[in-house]
Design a protein around this motif. Sequence first.
Motif, PDB file in Angstrom:
ATOM      1  N   LEU A  52      -7.065  10.514  -0.972  1.00  0.00           N
ATOM      2  CA  LEU A  52      -7.234   9.132  -0.533  1.00  0.00           C
ATOM      3  C   LEU A  52      -7.601   8.214  -1.685  1.00  0.00           C
ATOM      4  O   LEU A  52      -8.355   8.580  -2.594  1.00  0.00           O
ATOM      5  CB  LEU A  52      -8.328   9.034   0.530  1.00  0.00           C
ATOM      6  N   GLY A  72      -9.444   4.130   1.439  1.00  0.00           N
ATOM      7  CA  GLY A  72      -8.345   4.776   2.130  1.00  0.00           C
ATOM      8  C   GLY A  72      -8.674   5.151   3.559  1.00  0.00           C
ATOM      9  O   GLY A  72      -9.848   5.234   3.956  1.00  0.00           O
ATOM     10  N   GLU A  97       0.832  -1.199   0.000  1.00  0.00           N
ATOM     11  CA  GLU A  97       0.000   0.000   0.000  1.00  0.00           C
ATOM     12  C   GLU A  97       0.870   1.254   0.000  1.00  0.00           C
ATOM     13  O   GLU A  97       2.079   1.196   0.225  1.00  0.00           O
ATOM     14  CB  GLU A  97      -0.936   0.003   1.212  1.00  0.00           C
ATOM     15  N   ALA A 111     -14.110   5.479   2.438  1.00  0.00           N
ATOM     16  CA  ALA A 111     -12.930   5.833   3.216  1.00  0.00           C
ATOM     17  C   ALA A 111     -13.273   6.071   4.686  1.00  0.00           C
ATOM     18  O   ALA A 111     -14.449   6.171   5.054  1.00  0.00           O
ATOM     19  CB  ALA A 111     -12.271   7.080   2.631  1.00  0.00           C
ATOM     20  N   ASP A 143      -3.359   4.998   0.239  1.00  0.00           N
ATOM     21  CA  ASP A 143      -4.185   4.093   1.036  1.00  0.00           C
ATOM     22  C   ASP A 143      -4.299   4.582   2.472  1.00  0.00           C
ATOM     23  O   ASP A 143      -5.341   4.429   3.110  1.00  0.00           O
ATOM     24  CB  ASP A 143      -3.579   2.690   1.011  1.00  0.00           C
TER      25      ASP A 143
END
Length: 326
Positions: free
Chosen positions: A228, A232, A141, A257, A210
């Motif tokens: 993001l 995320g 990530e 997110a 992420d």
Amino acid sequence: MRAITIPEAGGPEVLVWDEVPDLVPGEGEVLVEVVASAVNRADIVQRQGFYDPPPGASPYPGLECSGRIAEIGTGVSGWAVGDEVCALLSGGGYAEKVVVPAGQLLPVPKGVDLKHAAALPEVACTVWSNVFMIAHLRPGETLLVHGGSSGIGTMAIQLAKAVGAKVAVTAGTKEKLDHCARLGADILINYKEQDFVAELKAATDGAGADVILDNMGAKYLDRNVRALAVNGRLAIIGLQGGTKGELNIGALLGKRAAISATTLRARPLSEKTAIVAAVREHVWPLLEGGHIRPVIDRELPISDAAAAHRVVEESGHVGKVLLVVE
């Protein structure tokens, strides 16, 4: 004993190296003879009168230290007088001695100088708890770290790289970005000259980050959400850019997110103990194996804490500024 006191709120000049009452460890506590402490942004905000210590905590600044155990309170096991330790504190590190709950002690990692170990507890606990325990950064990530050259930032870069993540950072000068690159940062963004959202998107084929570790708060809220990736996680740990911002919840929903916001100092003892235990389990082997290291900008006498505060306030440093007990 002596400690840095804050007789009144104000600039660095209000800090006074003064005689204060001696300390005695209570049940579950140890008394540490301090070798060094380190300056954190929270110390500056406390000095300015905007961040009081939690109830029952020392009134003196200092959220981490290293030193030797001088006395052990009742109910403490696993530690002995003379042990070299570093500690996460709720306050009191700018002093010759400090009382520490045993659960917030860490052994000095093998291969790390006792003095330099003072730069580890606050940053290691902050990064591990937010980036890994809450935001669950995984190998492969991308992590975006705002203020990559700070104490928090330099630790976040190293830990993320150690677990196999890609790291993007923001910083305000080429010199600071170069230092981040030497620590392993992959994507370097000068926030004074570049739009971090656009730069991050370009470097990740439009995906974004992420996980974002943010010390700015309100000022970056909208742009952080835009930066993001899908699924995320935004971890807010500071408010250098203000406390109130507008959140586009639709954008957050569209990305599935999440946002977390935490402080470390005011957490209950049980939570701090759990974080310290996790850091000892996961971060200390990386230190002892030479995979990560404390980043020290400079060392100053603890009696000259005012000069150290000026350095940090002016962002004229990379990594941590240490205060050494003479």
